[in-house]
Write a protein that holds these residues in place. Structure first.
Motif, PDB file in Angstrom:
ATOM      1  N   MET A 289       0.618  -1.329  -0.095  1.00 42.74           N
ATOM      2  CA  MET A 289       0.067  -0.185  -0.118  1.00 42.74           C
ATOM      3  C   MET A 289       0.793   1.241   0.039  1.00 42.74           C
ATOM      4  O   MET A 289       1.936   1.307   0.508  1.00 42.74           O
ATOM      5  N   TRP A 290       0.290   2.220  -0.752  1.00 43.48           N
ATOM      6  CA  TRP A 290       1.077   3.663  -0.691  1.00 43.48           C
ATOM      7  C   TRP A 290       0.005   4.516   0.164  1.00 43.48           C
ATOM      8  O   TRP A 290      -1.268   4.801  -0.298  1.00 43.48           O
ATOM      9  N   ASP A 291       0.527   5.086   1.305  1.00 42.35           N
ATOM     10  CA  ASP A 291      -0.444   6.254   1.778  1.00 42.35           C
ATOM     11  C   ASP A 291      -0.061   7.739   1.364  1.00 42.35           C
ATOM     12  O   ASP A 291       1.234   7.985   1.844  1.00 42.35           O
ATOM     13  N   LEU A 292      -0.565   8.251   0.692  1.00 46.20           N
ATOM     14  CA  LEU A 292      -0.415   9.484  -0.063  1.00 46.20           C
ATOM     15  C   LEU A 292      -0.830  10.675   0.980  1.00 46.20           C
ATOM     16  O   LEU A 292      -2.025  10.651   1.287  1.00 46.20           O
ATOM     17  N   GLY A 293      -0.155  11.632   1.281  1.00 42.20           N
ATOM     18  CA  GLY A 293      -0.444  12.424   2.367  1.00 42.20           C
ATOM     19  C   GLY A 293      -0.543  11.836   3.668  1.00 42.20           C
ATOM     20  O   GLY A 293      -1.572  11.996   4.268  1.00 42.20           O
ATOM     21  N   ALA A 294       0.386  11.139   4.211  1.00 40.48           N
ATOM     22  CA  ALA A 294       0.417  10.289   5.396  1.00 40.48           C
ATOM     23  C   ALA A 294       0.505  11.117   6.646  1.00 40.48           C
ATOM     24  O   ALA A 294       0.299  10.522   7.529  1.00 40.48           O
ATOM     25  N   ASN A 295       0.645  12.349   6.566  1.00 41.97           N
ATOM     26  CA  ASN A 295       1.254  13.070   7.855  1.00 41.97           C
ATOM     27  C   ASN A 295       2.121  12.347   8.714  1.00 41.97           C
ATOM     28  O   ASN A 295       3.118  11.760   8.237  1.00 41.97           O
ATOM     29  N   THR A 296       1.861  12.155  10.003  1.00 42.44           N
ATOM     30  CA  THR A 296       2.570  11.492  10.855  1.00 42.44           C
ATOM     31  C   THR A 296       2.239   9.778  10.961  1.00 42.44           C
ATOM     32  O   THR A 296       2.710   9.061  11.681  1.00 42.44           O
ATOM     33  N   GLY A 297       1.361   9.410  10.208  1.00 42.81           N
ATOM     34  CA  GLY A 297       1.291   7.824   9.643  1.00 42.81           C
ATOM     35  C   GLY A 297       0.411   7.245  10.547  1.00 42.81           C
ATOM     36  O   GLY A 297       0.448   5.973  10.804  1.00 42.81           O
ATOM     37  N   ARG A 298      -0.756   7.722  11.013  1.00 45.36           N
ATOM     38  CA  ARG A 298      -1.716   7.160  12.011  1.00 45.36           C
ATOM     39  C   ARG A 298      -2.327   6.044  11.176  1.00 45.36           C
ATOM     40  O   ARG A 298      -2.771   5.070  11.656  1.00 45.36           O
ATOM     41  N   PHE A 299      -2.782   6.256   9.846  1.00 47.58           N
ATOM     42  CA  PHE A 299      -3.410   5.353   8.908  1.00 47.58           C
ATOM     43  C   PHE A 299      -2.737   4.309   8.490  1.00 47.58           C
ATOM     44  O   PHE A 299      -2.852   3.187   8.060  1.00 47.58           O
ATOM     45  N   SER A 300      -1.329   4.623   8.072  1.00 46.84           N
ATOM     46  CA  SER A 300      -0.124   3.694   7.506  1.00 46.84           C
ATOM     47  C   SER A 300      -0.099   2.857   8.648  1.00 46.84           C
ATOM     48  O   SER A 300       0.241   1.398   8.360  1.00 46.84           O
ATOM     49  N   GLN A 301       0.005   3.085   9.958  1.00 44.42           N
ATOM     50  CA  GLN A 301      -0.046   2.114  11.330  1.00 44.42           C
ATOM     51  C   GLN A 301      -1.237   1.071  11.059  1.00 44.42           C
ATOM     52  O   GLN A 301      -0.908   0.068  11.496  1.00 44.42           O
ATOM     53  N   LEU A 302      -2.297   1.429  10.575  1.00 52.03           N
ATOM     54  CA  LEU A 302      -3.622   0.674  10.495  1.00 52.03           C
ATOM     55  C   LEU A 302      -3.094  -0.498   9.641  1.00 52.03           C
ATOM     56  O   LEU A 302      -3.455  -2.021   9.909  1.00 52.03           O
ATOM     57  N   ALA A 303      -2.306  -0.114   8.594  1.00 53.59           N
ATOM     58  CA  ALA A 303      -2.144  -1.069   7.374  1.00 53.59           C
ATOM     59  C   ALA A 303      -0.754  -2.014   7.839  1.00 53.59           C
ATOM     60  O   ALA A 303      -0.988  -3.287   7.677  1.00 53.59           O
ATOM     61  N   ALA A 304       0.058  -1.375   8.483  1.00 56.78           N
ATOM     62  CA  ALA A 304       1.126  -2.052   9.091  1.00 56.78           C
ATOM     63  C   ALA A 304       0.970  -3.227  10.118  1.00 56.78           C
ATOM     64  O   ALA A 304       1.301  -4.153  10.065  1.00 56.78           O
ATOM     65  N   GLU A 305      -0.278  -2.921  10.980  1.00 59.65           N
ATOM     66  CA  GLU A 305      -0.688  -3.926  11.917  1.00 59.65           C
ATOM     67  C   GLU A 305      -1.210  -5.249  11.358  1.00 59.65           C
ATOM     68  O   GLU A 305      -1.366  -6.089  11.734  1.00 59.65           O
ATOM     69  N   ARG A 306      -1.868  -5.207   9.809  1.00 63.60           N
ATOM     70  CA  ARG A 306      -2.167  -6.140   9.264  1.00 63.60           C
ATOM     71  C   ARG A 306      -1.152  -6.705   8.397  1.00 63.60           C
ATOM     72  O   ARG A 306      -1.878  -7.492   7.511  1.00 63.60           O
ATOM     73  N   VAL A 311       4.360   2.178   2.240  1.00 65.73           N
ATOM     74  CA  VAL A 311       5.117   3.364   1.784  1.00 65.73           C
ATOM     75  C   VAL A 311       4.373   4.550   2.201  1.00 65.73           C
ATOM     76  O   VAL A 311       3.437   4.774   1.617  1.00 65.73           O
ATOM     77  N   SER A 312       4.858   5.476   3.220  1.00 68.85           N
ATOM     78  CA  SER A 312       4.065   6.526   3.413  1.00 68.85           C
ATOM     79  C   SER A 312       4.711   7.970   3.038  1.00 68.85           C
ATOM     80  O   SER A 312       5.677   8.358   3.331  1.00 68.85           O
ATOM     81  N   PHE A 313       3.926   8.312   2.090  1.00 68.82           N
ATOM     82  CA  PHE A 313       4.373   9.744   1.351  1.00 68.82           C
ATOM     83  C   PHE A 313       3.804  11.059   2.295  1.00 68.82           C
ATOM     84  O   PHE A 313       2.590  10.809   2.401  1.00 68.82           O
TER      85      PHE A 313
END
Lengths: 459, 117
Positions: A289-306, A311-313
């Motif tokens: 998954m690519w998280d575009l406009g990830a800020n400090t990564g709150r939603f990237s973390q959701l993907a990482a947990e799964r 990659v968080s841009f």
């Protein structure tokens, strides 16, 4: 190497070997000219020492799978790295850790009678949350007394950008995109404040080193006549390590780095959004998954947990720095935070525009997550919906995108100082533009926020 | 191969030393004769320059063999800094050893003290 195999466009400088792709798998050819050094790398125990601590990418020798030729000594199959990133996309702490990793490798190489013959920042990649050296052919046997051939390259690739980011501005790592062989030391010196030269490391490795480069640029030199003994070499490495260790990024808040705590959304809406995105990811079950406009990564973390490789841009370097430090602290292996201005994403640069890949060339990916992004592209950057949809369709198979209406407080903030001539910015026109490139599968309202979450599949 | 290639570590100092000695001998011969202060200054400057050029000509010779450009200035800078970096590193290791020795010494005496209690 077979005739159908393709040599990587970035692998042509070092005569010791090159990278090629065969049936979508990356291989490295070791040429016979490098035989002596490769044998020493393996037999001296340096390879095992580096592999044990995950400092060098491990490889398998697979010579039997390929037809032999006059140049080939070995064919290596290195462990695959899912996403290649570049130093101009890294935040301060990522570049600092990559520099310290390179110095650690140099120290171990010296202890095994070898030395790094190049010290390019492009030889380091982020893999499973940590920096790792990827060029197995960068080692050569060290003749005691010789200066370090890659000292200039190390200072220009690592020390110069780090010093500039620490003393001047965190955004100056972008100079690495212009100067692919590292930031020139005279330019670095001219940008640094005088106070920085009070540090011995900055004064010597940047300022005096730069002066020396300029003064003796036209002289010729013999690499066979050395005058740097072993103790001096260790002193040089130790001095570089101490200088880099002492460099700090003084944290300053940016407009976006406190986005999650400083906005007008209710906690309930945010919680609902987190639950919704988590549920959608559970349904789709992507691998990448690519998280575009990830800020400090709150939603990237959701993907990482799964277990999704993410990659968080993020365009704001302060937010990206914060995100990386959080990942580093929690030893997160599935997330790679990178700095990327989506209105001007990384282009194909270097020789024939092919040495360093563009963002699009490094895709596509299973899922693109674009939350609270559309208004920044459509309003702040004046990009029409059609162009946004076309670009996103080139990146992914599945798109999770949030539509932010004009009545939203964040959109009002963007329009507060300019004339509102965005009459096409409506939900129906958004849907029409995206339907040209995607099939809209679901649209879900997020609490009372008037925002809509869309799940779309590429046509 | 020049004879001082056998001792590469001392090459820079040796060449600079020889050039400096040569400069002093020529200068002494010239200054014994009468002349104006301006002439003496000009002569000194020319000899300094000659000494520098000779030094670099001796130090900088032969082809570069590395596949990346090491940078002449960067190569030379390491040679010039070698002595200083070497001494700094030696001092650092020396102090580290002293610290380690005393920390072990005090930790041993602490543990002995606890045992006595």
């Amino acid at each position: 190497m077979k005739t159908s195999d393709q040599v990587l466009a970035s692998s042509f400088r070092d005569p010791s070997g090159f990278l090629f792709v065969s049936e979508e798998i990356l291989y490295r050819q070791v040429n016979k000219v490098y035989q002596e050094h490769y044998c020493h790398l393996i037999k001296s125990g340096l390879y095992d020492s580096l592999i044990q601590d995950r400092l060098l990418i491990p490889h398998q020798e697979v010579l039997d799978e390929f037809p032999s030729n006059a140049d080939v000594y070995k064919i290596l199959k290195p462990e695959a790295i899912p996403f290649i990133s570049y130093p101009y996309e890294w935040c301060f702490s990522q570049l600092k850790q990559a520099a310290l990793t390179t110095l650690e490798i140099q120290g171990r190489a010296l202890a095994h009678g070898m030395i790094l013959k190049d010290a390019s920042a492009f030889n380091v990649q982020y893999h499973l949350g940590r920096p790792i050296f990827i060029d197995s052919l960068s080692f050569e046997r060290y003749s005691n007394g010789h200066p370090w051939v890659a000292y200039r390259q190390f200072c220009q690739h690592f020390l110069a950008p780090l010093v500039l980011m620490s003393y001047c501005d965190i955004r100056l790592n972008q100079l690495m995109e212009i100067y692919l062989d590292g930031i020139p030391l005279d330019l670095t010196s001219s940008l640094l404040p005088w106070s920085s030269f009070l540090r011995f490391g900055v004064l010597s490795h940047i300022y005096l080193h730069g002066k020396c480069q300029k003064r003796f640029s036209s002289a010729t030199i013999s690499s066979t006549s050395g005058s740097v003994n072993n103790n001096a070499m260790l002193g040089l490495i130790d001095s570089l390590k101490t200088t880099i260790d002492q460099l700090q990024y003084k944290h300053r808040e940016s407009l976006w780095s406190s986005y999650y705590t400083d906005n007008t959304y209710s906690d309930e809406d945010m919680t609902e959004k987190v639950v919704l995105v988590g549920r959608v990811l559970d349904e789709i079950q992507p691998e990448t998954m690519w998280d575009l406009g990830a800020n400090t990564g709150r939603f990237s973390q959701l993907a990482a947990e799964r277990g999704i490789k993410t990659v968080s841009f993020e365009g704001d370097p302060v937010s990206s720095e914060k995100h990386y430090l959080t990942c580093d602290e929690s030893k997160e292996k599935n997330v790679l935070p990178l700095i990327m201005d989506l209105a001007n994403p990384s282009a194909g640069i270097g020789w024939a525009h092919q040495e360093r890949q563009s963002l699009v060339a490094r895709g596509p990916v299973d899922v693109v997550l674009a939350l609270a992004l559309i208004h920044h592209l459509a309003i702040a950057n004046n990009v029409p919906f059609e162009k946004i949809a076309e670009f996103l369709s080139s990146l992914c198979e599945t798109l999770i995108i949030e539509f932010v209406p004009k009545d939203d407080s964040q959109v009002k903030r963007l329009l507060s100082s300019r004339e509102d001539n965005f009459h096409d910015y409506t939900q129906s026109l958004f849907e029409r533009a995206f339907e040209t490139f995607f099939r809209i599968d679901q649209s879900i309202a997020i609490g009372d926020s008037q925002r809509i979450l869309y799940i779309m599949y590429s046509e | 191969m020049l004879w001082f290639d056998v001792f590469p570590g001392k090459r820079v100092l040796l060449v600079i030393g020889v050039c400096e000695k040569l400069r002093m001998v020529i200068a002494n011969c010239l200054y014994q004769e009468e002349g104006t202060n301006a002439m003496k200054k000009k002569c000194k400057r020319s000899l300094n320059l000659l000494s520098l050029i000779l030094s670099w000509q001796f130090i900088m010779s032969g082809p570069a063999l590395a596949y990346i450009d090491p940078g002449t200035g960067s190569y030379l800078f390491q040679m010039l800094m070698a002595g200083l970096l070497s001494s700094m590193f030696a001092v650092k290791i020396f102090w580290r050893n002293i610290r380690v020795y005393f920390s072990r010494f005090f930790s041993q005496s602490d543990s002995q003290g606890h045992e006595n209690e």
